[in-house]
Design a protein around this motif. Structure first.
Motif, short mmCIF file in Angstrom:
data_model
loop_
_atom_site.label_atom_id
_atom_site.label_comp_id
_atom_site.label_asym_id
_atom_site.label_seq_id
_atom_site.Cartn_x
_atom_site.Cartn_y
_atom_site.Cartn_z
N ARG A 1 0.84 -1.20 0.00
CA ARG A 1 0.00 0.00 0.00
C ARG A 1 0.88 1.25 0.00
NH1 ARG A 1 -1.55 3.35 3.91
NH2 ARG A 1 -0.99 1.97 5.64
N SER B 1 -9.12 0.56 0.53
CA SER B 1 -10.42 -0.08 0.77
C SER B 1 -11.39 0.22 -0.38
CB SER B 1 -11.00 0.36 2.11
OG SER B 1 -11.33 1.73 2.11
N TYR C 1 -10.59 0.98 -3.62
CA TYR C 1 -10.15 0.28 -4.84
C TYR C 1 -10.41 -1.23 -4.76
CZ TYR C 1 -7.66 4.60 -6.09
OH TYR C 1 -7.33 5.90 -6.39
N ALA C 2 -10.26 -1.79 -3.57
CA ALA C 2 -10.43 -3.24 -3.40
C ALA C 2 -11.89 -3.63 -3.21
CB ALA C 2 -9.61 -3.72 -2.22
N LYS D 1 -12.15 -11.78 0.91
CA LYS D 1 -11.85 -10.36 1.01
C LYS D 1 -10.35 -10.10 1.02
CE LYS D 1 -16.03 -8.61 3.14
NZ LYS D 1 -16.51 -7.63 4.13
N GLN E 1 -9.37 -10.11 -2.46
CA GLN E 1 -9.80 -8.89 -3.15
C GLN E 1 -8.73 -7.81 -3.00
OE1 GLN E 1 -14.28 -9.05 -1.75
NE2 GLN E 1 -13.89 -7.12 -2.76
N VAL E 2 -8.19 -7.69 -1.80
CA VAL E 2 -7.14 -6.70 -1.55
C VAL E 2 -5.87 -7.09 -2.28
CG1 VAL E 2 -5.69 -5.64 0.22
CG2 VAL E 2 -8.13 -6.00 0.67
N ARG F 1 -5.43 -8.87 -4.89
CA ARG F 1 -5.55 -8.80 -6.35
C ARG F 1 -5.04 -7.47 -6.89
NH1 ARG F 1 -10.98 -10.26 -6.80
NH2 ARG F 1 -10.48 -12.26 -5.91
N LEU F 2 -5.19 -6.40 -6.09
CA LEU F 2 -4.68 -5.09 -6.52
C LEU F 2 -3.17 -5.10 -6.68
CD1 LEU F 2 -6.79 -2.72 -4.25
CD2 LEU F 2 -7.07 -3.11 -6.70
#
Length: 108
Positions: A16, A27, A29-30, A51, A54-55, A57-58
């Motif tokens: 990050r 939060s 973007y994800a 979840k 999901q984070v 994957r960015l």
């Protein structure tokens, strides 16, 4: 009391910051809540894997099963753990006793 940071928590926070994102931006973007990002970065031990992914994957990453290294045992070490005796039948490879149960209970 603060929980120790996990590898995953350190990774997410480091990535990050590398991408110059705030927790709020991450939060958004994800598509997860701000509370979730904070829990993740603080090393909360129970989080939803979907979840987390999901984070991740960015950052072109994902969380999944990783095989753990198995300790290597010699035949002698295994025999020490499971000693064999003449009156106990054992399996072929690691000499664990086989349990036999007599359901008949007929004693002559």
């Amino acid at each position: 009391m603060r929980e120790p940071k996990t590898v995953l928590a350190k990774y997410v926070k480091e990535m990050r910051k590398q991408f110059k994102l705030t927790q709020v931006q991450l939060s958004d973007y994800a598509g997860v809540g701000l509370r979730f990002v904070r829990d993740l970065e603080q090393g909360k031990p129970t989080l939803r894997l979907d979840k987390v992914n999901q984070v991740l994957r960015l950052f072109n990453s994902q969380c999944g099963p990783v095989p753990l290294p198995r300790p290597k045992h010699t035949k002698e070490e295994l025999e020490d753990d499971y000693p064999s005796t003449e009156d106990v039948r054992t399996t072929d490879k690691i000499r664990r006793p086989i349990l036999y149960v007599d359901f008949d209970n007929n004693k002559d």
